[in-house]
Scaffold this motif. Structure first.
Motif, PDB file in Angstrom:
ATOM      1  N   LYS A   1       0.773  -1.266  -0.010  1.00 47.43           N
ATOM      2  CA  LYS A   1       0.037   0.120   0.111  1.00 47.43           C
ATOM      3  C   LYS A   1       0.923   1.264   0.226  1.00 47.43           C
ATOM      4  N   SER A   2       2.046   1.224   0.551  1.00 48.69           N
ATOM      5  CA  SER A   2       2.717   2.364   0.777  1.00 48.69           C
ATOM      6  C   SER A   2       3.539   2.672  -0.485  1.00 48.69           C
ATOM      7  N   PHE A   3       3.851   1.605  -1.002  1.00 47.91           N
ATOM      8  CA  PHE A   3       4.705   1.893  -2.457  1.00 47.91           C
ATOM      9  C   PHE A   3       3.608   2.177  -3.366  1.00 47.91           C
ATOM     10  N   ASN A   4       2.187   1.689  -3.484  1.00 49.34           N
ATOM     11  CA  ASN A   4       1.439   2.249  -4.365  1.00 49.34           C
ATOM     12  C   ASN A   4       1.114   3.592  -4.105  1.00 49.34           C
ATOM     13  N   LYS A   5       0.876   4.235  -2.842  1.00 45.46           N
ATOM     14  CA  LYS A   5       0.831   5.442  -2.576  1.00 45.46           C
ATOM     15  C   LYS A   5       1.950   6.336  -3.204  1.00 45.46           C
ATOM     16  N   SER A   6       3.242   5.825  -2.955  1.00 42.63           N
ATOM     17  CA  SER A   6       4.447   6.743  -3.166  1.00 42.63           C
ATOM     18  C   SER A   6       4.105   6.976  -4.762  1.00 42.63           C
ATOM     19  N   LEU A   7       3.845   5.763  -5.545  1.00 42.86           N
ATOM     20  CA  LEU A   7       3.574   5.809  -7.006  1.00 42.86           C
ATOM     21  C   LEU A   7       2.429   6.772  -7.405  1.00 42.86           C
ATOM     22  N   GLU A   8       1.231   6.917  -6.717  1.00 39.51           N
ATOM     23  CA  GLU A   8       0.373   7.782  -6.918  1.00 39.51           C
ATOM     24  C   GLU A   8       0.721   9.162  -7.140  1.00 39.51           C
ATOM     25  N   ILE A   9       1.777   9.523  -6.099  1.00 38.34           N
ATOM     26  CA  ILE A   9       2.150  10.739  -5.881  1.00 38.34           C
ATOM     27  C   ILE A   9       3.220  11.058  -7.068  1.00 38.34           C
ATOM     28  N   LYS A  10       4.237  10.329  -7.506  1.00 37.24           N
ATOM     29  CA  LYS A  10       5.013  10.189  -8.219  1.00 37.24           C
ATOM     30  C   LYS A  10       5.257   9.014  -9.193  1.00 37.24           C
ATOM     31  N   PRO A  11       4.358   9.092 -10.074  1.00 34.62           N
ATOM     32  CA  PRO A  11       4.281   7.735 -11.008  1.00 34.62           C
ATOM     33  C   PRO A  11       5.766   7.384 -11.752  1.00 34.62           C
ATOM     34  N   ASP A  12       6.523   8.214 -11.880  1.00 33.33           N
ATOM     35  CA  ASP A  12       7.812   7.610 -12.455  1.00 33.33           C
ATOM     36  C   ASP A  12       8.994   7.355 -11.165  1.00 33.33           C
ATOM     37  N   TYR A  13       8.444   7.410 -10.105  1.00 36.02           N
ATOM     38  CA  TYR A  13       9.438   6.940  -9.099  1.00 36.02           C
ATOM     39  C   TYR A  13      10.291   5.460  -9.260  1.00 36.02           C
ATOM     40  N   HIS A  14      11.193   5.280  -9.854  1.00 42.34           N
ATOM     41  CA  HIS A  14      11.693   3.966 -10.458  1.00 42.34           C
ATOM     42  C   HIS A  14      11.676   3.008  -9.189  1.00 42.34           C
ATOM     43  N   GLU A  15      12.478   3.382  -7.861  1.00 41.32           N
ATOM     44  CA  GLU A  15      12.777   2.890  -6.862  1.00 41.32           C
ATOM     45  C   GLU A  15      11.490   2.298  -6.153  1.00 41.32           C
ATOM     46  N   ALA A  16      10.379   2.996  -6.195  1.00 48.82           N
ATOM     47  CA  ALA A  16       9.139   2.619  -5.572  1.00 48.82           C
ATOM     48  C   ALA A  16       8.379   1.797  -6.684  1.00 48.82           C
ATOM     49  N   ARG A  17       8.462   1.632  -7.695  1.00 49.72           N
ATOM     50  CA  ARG A  17       8.009   0.810  -8.963  1.00 49.72           C
ATOM     51  C   ARG A  17       8.494  -0.694  -8.587  1.00 49.72           C
ATOM     52  N   GLU A  18       9.967  -0.671  -8.340  1.00 54.73           N
ATOM     53  CA  GLU A  18      10.638  -1.801  -8.220  1.00 54.73           C
ATOM     54  C   GLU A  18      10.188  -2.757  -7.117  1.00 54.73           C
ATOM     55  N   TRP A  19      10.131  -1.849  -5.841  1.00 55.24           N
ATOM     56  CA  TRP A  19       9.793  -2.518  -4.639  1.00 55.24           C
ATOM     57  C   TRP A  19       8.290  -2.866  -4.547  1.00 55.24           C
ATOM     58  N   ARG A  20       7.533  -2.119  -5.022  1.00 52.20           N
ATOM     59  CA  ARG A  20       6.103  -2.559  -5.417  1.00 52.20           C
ATOM     60  C   ARG A  20       6.072  -3.883  -6.161  1.00 52.20           C
ATOM     61  N   ASN A  21       6.765  -3.991  -7.124  1.00 51.47           N
ATOM     62  CA  ASN A  21       6.819  -5.364  -7.843  1.00 51.47           C
ATOM     63  C   ASN A  21       7.091  -6.483  -7.138  1.00 51.47           C
ATOM     64  N   ARG A  22       8.252  -6.189  -6.271  1.00 52.08           N
ATOM     65  CA  ARG A  22       8.669  -7.278  -5.426  1.00 52.08           C
ATOM     66  C   ARG A  22       7.764  -7.629  -4.364  1.00 52.08           C
ATOM     67  N   MET A  23       7.064  -6.491  -3.780  1.00 55.65           N
ATOM     68  CA  MET A  23       5.777  -6.867  -2.798  1.00 55.65           C
ATOM     69  C   MET A  23       4.720  -7.755  -3.578  1.00 55.65           C
ATOM     70  N   ALA A  24       4.232  -7.066  -4.681  1.00 53.32           N
ATOM     71  CA  ALA A  24       3.517  -7.844  -5.409  1.00 53.32           C
ATOM     72  C   ALA A  24       3.737  -9.235  -5.700  1.00 53.32           C
ATOM     73  N   HIS A  25       5.131  -9.686  -6.027  1.00 49.19           N
ATOM     74  CA  HIS A  25       5.472 -11.122  -6.199  1.00 49.19           C
ATOM     75  C   HIS A  25       5.552 -11.766  -4.820  1.00 49.19           C
ATOM     76  N   LYS A  26       5.833 -11.040  -3.813  1.00 53.21           N
ATOM     77  CA  LYS A  26       5.871 -11.897  -2.521  1.00 53.21           C
ATOM     78  C   LYS A  26       4.571 -12.231  -1.987  1.00 53.21           C
ATOM     79  N   MET A  27       3.445 -11.154  -2.254  1.00 50.11           N
ATOM     80  CA  MET A  27       2.441 -11.553  -2.043  1.00 50.11           C
ATOM     81  C   MET A  27       1.633 -12.637  -2.566  1.00 50.11           C
ATOM     82  N   ASN A  28       1.896 -12.547  -3.875  1.00 50.31           N
ATOM     83  CA  ASN A  28       1.480 -13.757  -4.856  1.00 50.31           C
ATOM     84  C   ASN A  28       1.897 -15.173  -4.388  1.00 50.31           C
TER      85      ASN A  28
END
Length: 568
Positions: free
Chosen positions: A532-559
């Motif tokens: 949720k926090s990484f998604n919120k970060s990307l809502e504010i700054k969609p091109d924030y590369h580091e948040a996008r990488e970590w969001r993908n990691r979290m999504a993979h881990k949740m799956n």
């Protein structure tokens, strides 16, 4: 962990006919008595328009008078005066009432930070307060004042002041320092005047008298001369003479003419004529340049009457403490720094109090920021603890010394030791601005594995003290965010999250704050909150590369976790 680098008299109104000097400068005002000049209207308009932004946006410098170190020094002096007043001898001498509080009032409290810090320091001494019979069990009531309602609204809503409001320890008042003869408290509705104020009052004023009205003189070969100001502009025209923007572009010109000291001041100000007379007679001032802070002295005159001659005035300013500092013929200097200011003649204030039976104390050095205390209503022998507090807290190592020390360590010491920075932080009284100046150094040096467990535990205690004295003022100086980063460096992610959440509350949404919260949630095993926090970060700054990488990691881990649960 990520950082975020990347009342007026004189002229006013609309200009009508433009006048020019022989040199072609536009004349806005010609040969005016300084205290009647239009420039004071600009001062009031500037602070009224800017409000707290005058300080939070860095327009007006204020560190030397709004840090924990000076607040601690003042608190020690005021604590001494509390003991003096409520001692058996003090109650008799001051004709004080132990059932009523002593009012401590800050004049021109501005952003409110110094009042907050002073109250914090005073309350650290509450175990040693003198016994009184007041309703709220405290020997004092604190009052914050300013002439503009913009600042008062800011105080009333500031989160850091709410506990004091609930305790009934603080009140607010709209107060014109140069005019008002009584004070109406906003929260309680009480009117402070000579009939309702039962005890001496402590008046605190930092960088206030230098912005109130002055009169300017010089003594040339023993003859008193009045300095008259001509106000010019470097523009071809000035359609609005009320525009505070004129502060940035006006130019003062001075002319002098001989006057008598005997009747220069009239009416209520006639008590200032003896001060002029004394200065004219002093051989050391035979050729000198003199300012009289008539606006500040008007304020003191009114408050002396309001308190029935029982006033303790504690003031810090750019000032002359001694008459020999005024030697030499020179034009009055008006310093421009967003607003403007003039040197304060504390020597004149001293003589004013002495003429009424009072006495004063002054920091001893002629260079730098000065502090003075002026006392009326009791003999020196009764005011022992306040005099001792002034001696120990201000005469040996004062606010200007501390300000110079911390600035020098920051600017001149290329590679300070951790112990040096921690020592400075503790000497400051755990000041949040000092912490902020050294934030990256602390994050780099305190974090695992560089500092020992003992040092990290000590730093945790320091951080608790720093945050207790933190007064959010500028969103660009987010102390809570940096404390969160410091705890992350020590791998204390639960503590870090608390400060990141406070950062969002006090300084607003920021993509890096949500990103760091996501990291903390991840390290404590709360992957859903991290996502949720990484998604919120990307809502504010969609091109924030580091948040996008970590969001993908979290999504993979949740799956993976979801699939694992399904297989079971």
């Amino acid at each position: 962990m990520e950082s975020r680098l990347g009342t007026s008299s004189g002229s006013g109104g609309r200009a009508q006919k433009q006048k020019y000097s022989p040199h072609g400068a536009l004349i806005l005002e010609d040969k005016s008595r300084l205290s009647h000049s239009m420039i004071w209207n600009w001062m009031r308009a500037f602070y009224d328009q800017q409000g707290v932004g005058a300080w939070s946006n860095g327009i007006v410098p204020n560190f030397v008078t709004t840090n924990c170190c000076i607040a601690k020094m003042y608190a020690e002096v005021i604590f001494g005066f509390l003991k003096d007043v409520f001692s058996p001898e003090g109650l008799r001498e001051f004709k004080a009432d132990p059932r009523e509080p002593m009012y401590i009032m800050e004049l021109g409290a501005g952003h409110g930070k110094f009042s907050f810090l002073l109250l914090k320091q005073l309350l650290k001494m509450k175990e040693y307060f003198p016994e009184t019979k007041t309703k709220n069990k405290f020997p004092f009531q604190f009052v914050m004042t300013d002439f503009t309602e913009n600042n008062i609204r800011f105080w009333k809503n500031h989160t850091s002041l709410q506990p004091f409001i609930k305790m009934g320890l603080i009140d607010f008042a709209k107060f014109d320092a140069e005019q008002d003869v009584e004070i109406e408290l906003i929260l309680s509705g009480k009117i402070l005047n000579r009939h309702t104020v039962k005890n001496p009052m402590v008046l605190v004023a930092n960088y206030i008298f230098d912005t109130l009205r002055h009169e300017a003189f010089r003594i040339h070969d023993g003859k008193l001369q009045e300095a008259l100001i001509t106000v010019t502009s470097d523009r071809d025209s000035e359609p609005d003479l009320n525009d505070p923007g004129l502060i940035k572009r006006f130019r003062p010109k001075w002319t002098y003419h001989e006057i008598s000291h005997k009747n220069y001041f009239s009416g209520r100000q006639a008590d200032l004529n003896p001060i002029l007379a004394r200065m004219v007679k002093r051989s050391v001032l035979r050729n000198s340049s003199i300012l009289i802070p008539v606006g500040g002295l008007s304020c003191l005159r009114n408050l002396i009457e309001l308190t029935n001659g029982r006033l303790f005035f504690l003031s810090g300013d750019k000032a002359y403490n001694h008459e020999n500092e005024m030697k030499g013929l020179r034009d009055p200097h008006i310093a421009i720094h967003g607003s403007f200011s003039m040197m304060v003649n504390y020597d004149a204030v001293r003589h004013y109090f002495e003429s009424k039976g009072g006495f004063s104390m002054h920091t001893p050095y002629q260079d730098g920021f000065k502090v003075a205390a002026f006392v009326l209503g009791a003999d020196k022998r009764v005011v022992r603890d306040a005099r001792l507090g002034f001696l120990l807290a201000l005469k040996t190592f004062g606010p200007d010394n501390f300000s110079t020390l911390q600035r020098s360590i920051k600017d001149l010491v290329a590679n300070p030791s951790l112990k040096l920075v921690l020592s400075l932080l503790r000497l400051s009284g755990y000041d949040s601005d000092v912490f902020y100046k050294f934030k990256q150094f602390l994050i780099d040096k305190v974090g695992h594995p560089y500092a020992s467990e003992k040092i990290q535990q000590d730093v945790r205690k320091d951080i608790k003290e720093i945050y207790d004295c933190y007064y959010p003022l500028s969103k660009s100086k987010d102390v809570a965010f940096e404390i969160g980063r410091l705890f992350m460096s020590m791998k204390d992610y639960k503590s870090a999250m608390k400060y990141f959440i406070d950062s969002l509350r006090d300084c607003g949404e920021h993509h890096v704050t949500h990103y760091n919260l996501g990291l903390c949630h991840n390290y404590v095993g709360d992957f859903a909150s991290a996502l949720k926090s990484f998604n919120k970060s990307l809502e504010i700054k969609p091109d924030y590369h580091e948040a996008r990488e970590w969001r993908n990691r979290m999504a993979h881990k949740m799956n993976q976790l979801t699939n694992g649960m399904g297989n079971k």
